[in-house]
Enzyme design. Structure first.
Site, PDB file in Angstrom:
ATOM      1  N   CYS A  58       0.829  -1.217   0.000  1.00 50.84           N
ATOM      2  CA  CYS A  58       0.000   0.000   0.000  1.00 50.84           C
ATOM      3  C   CYS A  58       0.868   1.275   0.000  1.00 50.84           C
ATOM      4  CB  CYS A  58      -0.883  -0.034   1.244  1.00 50.84           C
ATOM      5  SG  CYS A  58      -1.687   1.534   1.608  1.00 50.84           S
ATOM      6  N   TYR A 190      -5.875   5.572  -8.247  1.00 48.54           N
ATOM      7  CA  TYR A 190      -7.012   4.718  -7.849  1.00 48.54           C
ATOM      8  C   TYR A 190      -8.298   5.188  -8.520  1.00 48.54           C
ATOM      9  CZ  TYR A 190      -4.240   2.449  -4.243  1.00 48.54           C
ATOM     10  OH  TYR A 190      -3.303   1.701  -3.584  1.00 48.54           O
TER      11      TYR A 190
END
Ligand SMILES: N[C@@H](CCC(=O)N[C@@H](CS)C(=O)NCC(=O)O)C(=O)O
Length: 323
Positions: A58, A190
């Site tokens: 992440c 994203y």
């Protein structure tokens, strides 16, 4: 969608928007505490008291791993690493992967259990990173930007205090860059990759590549975003850029240009990667596993990618077939 609702774990909840406002409210209300050097906030900086739960996959968790490394806080703040594969019904799980760990602080199998322990009726997504307080048995904070700032500024008594990534004279400029990079690049990849419509994908992708073009220009005559000095804004940009060609270009269809097609941004990313300690925080196997194996069903495969932009022209132009 995977999330907790009133403390109960749901592995496939369809949020038609009803929970969104409540989740946003909660996100700002709980687990947003600050550790301070003097303890005036109730959370005093101290060696051994705090623990980070992260994933090497992440980019937001990576910010906190990076600052812990650069500030030499590894013996001050302990860390557990989650399995990079987020495809499990339980979301983030511990162990069972090279360089992933068990939860040796609370003994849980899944990250959502940490949230349940801290707040048994919690509603919201279960995200990394999480900063845990072993003394009060609770989550201090789960916003990477805030965790990063605390680690960088409040632990100087136990860390390399000479490194200041948020110097007073540059704070206004760093804040402006953080907002721009956060929206257009960190979140932008994203927004492009998880867009459910062509229009949303096109808009996010245009905004992302405009921003990269802008930063490419900015880096023409300087090594870092703000001149010669590495700041928090660089570290926040780096964790997205280092994933770009490896994962986002293909898995999230951010493929108008590769990062390596931008001479300045590419050199910049490699420059930061080669700073002492940084490469050790980048685990490409975790990154690949996460982005390529996890998001089936989340990514709309029918969206047509914008790139790659390919120039088939030849110079000088060929006008006849030589056969
Ligand atoms: N605003 C949060 C975002 C963190 C975040 O989105 N983490 C992702 C992994 S990259 C996650 O844990 N997602 C789980 C989910 O969406 O349910 C932060 O910066 O800490």
């Amino acid at each position: 969608m995977k999330l907790l609702i009133n403390g109960t774990w749901h592995s496939n909840y369809v949020d038609s928007g009803d929970l969104q406002a409540e989740r946003n409210r909660i996100r700002n209300q709980y687990f947003r505490n600050w550790i301070t050097a003097d303890g005036s906030s109730g959370y005093k900086a101290a060696p051994g008291r705090y623990h980070l739960y992260v994933s090497y996959a992440c980019p937001y968790a990576h910010r906190t791993i990076l600052i812990r490394k650069l500030k030499q806080l590894e013996n001050v703040i302990s860390m557990s690493v989650l399995n990079p594969d987020w495809g499990y019904l339980q979301g983030w799980v511990f162990g069972d992967w090279a360089e992933a760990t068990i939860d040796d602080v609370n003994g849980h199998d899944y990250l959502y259990q940490i949230y349940q322990q801290a707040k048994p009726d919690f509603t919201g997504k279960v995200t990394v990173p999480v900063l845990w307080d072993k003394q009060e048995n609770t989550i201090v904070n789960y916003e990477s930007a805030e965790i990063m700032r605390m680690l960088a500024t409040e632990f100087n008594a136990f860390s390399d205090g000479s490194l200041d990534f948020y110097p007073p004279a540059l704070q206004v400029e760093i804040d402006q860059l953080n907002t721009f990079i956060g929206d257009r690049i960190n979140d932008g990849v994203y927004r492009a990759g998880f867009a459910s419509t062509q229009e949303a994908y096109d808009t996010a992708t245009d905004a992302l590549f405009d921003a990269l073009d802008n930063l490419e220009h900015r880096l023409t005559h300087q090594p870092y975003l703000i001149g010669d000095r590495l700041t928090e804004a660089d570290l926040r940009l780096f964790t997205t850029l280092v994933r770009f060609d490896i994962a986002y270009y293909t898995a999230l269809r951010c493929n108008v240009r590769r990062l390596s097609d931008y001479p300045n941004l590419w050199n910049y990313t490699r420059r930061i990667y080669q700073l002492p300690g940084v490469a050790e925080t980048v685990k490409f196997d975790h990154i690949k596993r996460h982005y390529f194996d996890t998001y089936e069903g989340v990514i709309n495969r029918r969206i047509i990618p914008k790139g790659p932009v390919v120039d088939f022209g030849l110079v000088p132009k060929v006008t006849a077939i030589a056969a």
